[in-house]
Design a protein around this motif. Sequence first.
Motif, PDB file in Angstrom:
ATOM      1  N   SER A   1      74.222  64.500  62.498  1.00  0.00           N
ATOM      2  CA  SER A   1      74.684  64.333  63.887  1.00  0.00           C
ATOM      3  C   SER A   1      75.561  63.094  63.968  1.00  0.00           C
ATOM      4  O   SER A   1      75.097  61.985  63.650  1.00  0.00           O
TER       5      SER A   1
ATOM      6  N   ASN B   1      73.988  60.853  66.753  1.00  0.00           N
ATOM      7  CA  ASN B   1      72.829  60.057  66.348  1.00  0.00           C
ATOM      8  C   ASN B   1      73.234  58.946  65.380  1.00  0.00           C
ATOM      9  O   ASN B   1      72.675  57.847  65.418  1.00  0.00           O
TER      10      ASN B   1
ATOM     11  N   GLY C   1      77.008  71.632  65.870  1.00  0.00           N
ATOM     12  CA  GLY C   1      76.936  70.292  65.311  1.00  0.00           C
ATOM     13  C   GLY C   1      77.663  70.217  63.988  1.00  0.00           C
ATOM     14  O   GLY C   1      78.740  70.803  63.830  1.00  0.00           O
TER      15      GLY C   1
END
Length: 311
Positions: free
Chosen positions: A25, A28, A62
């Motif tokens: 990600s 993240n 993603g």
Amino acid sequence: MSKLRDHVPSTHSLFVFEAAARTLSFKNAASELNVTQPSVSHSIKTFEKHCGTPLFVRDNRGVQLTQAGRLLYEEVRTSFRRLEQRLETISDRGPKYVTFAASTSLAAHWLAPQLYHFQEEHPDVRIKVVATDRDVEPDHEIDVSVLVRPRDFESVNSRFVGDEIIFPVCSPAYLLSHSAPQTVDDLVHHQLIHSSDAFRKRMGWPEWVELAGGDPSDIKPNIVFNDYQLTLQAALAAEGIALGWSLTAQHLLKTRLLIRPFATEIKTDRAFFLLANEDESKNKKCKVLVDCTPPARAALREHGTVARLRS
């Protein structure tokens, strides 16, 4: 100069790649690195251009690693972890160990059986065992060692553990297929396992037999190992009779993995001592370990002839 600089646009790009590959990600990774998501995306694109191959597959769900990305991530993850462990070791932030040096046989058959219970009682003391083929005194790398010294040896940082007592040992299986020796002179009819350590002086079979009152002239060194641990392994495998040392053999005798075919033993003028590091910053944990180390059990000695070697 390392050629790594030619393969990456910057060291920062490696940290960005590792975070993105681990979390899968960009969002993240950006949060973890305290940067913006576009910054992570730009860094990855620059890295991919530098590598000449895509590292991530981007879609609506993603990102996923490509085959090249997976291969690179495995290397980066392993290298980062190895570097992290090394930096922890040399810095004050890493875990602190009490480093214990001993011969392979002492480490395996005397120290190791004690460590589980010691760790239960003292979870704050971490121990690193260093097996060595020579005597090592405590220094800047070694905190505690066990050494054989003259019986009257004294030092402020030492602790007496037990006398050096030497006797024949073999496995129960060996005696099932061989008649048990009744006297020292009977040993000539058995396969004797010899040890000849390069850096430690050990009593050999001829010397032991002579001190025990026998005739050593017919003792033949058919099997010789250069490490006493190998000698013990051969005895455990029922290959013959070996000489056992009081400290090393006590656990093997207690568990009946080895037995004494007869009771004659030689008590030398030497003994086993624990030596601890004199560094005051390490003394507290070293002292805990040394104080908790039990002396050799006198109960190992069976009834029988005891020959004493005087200096």
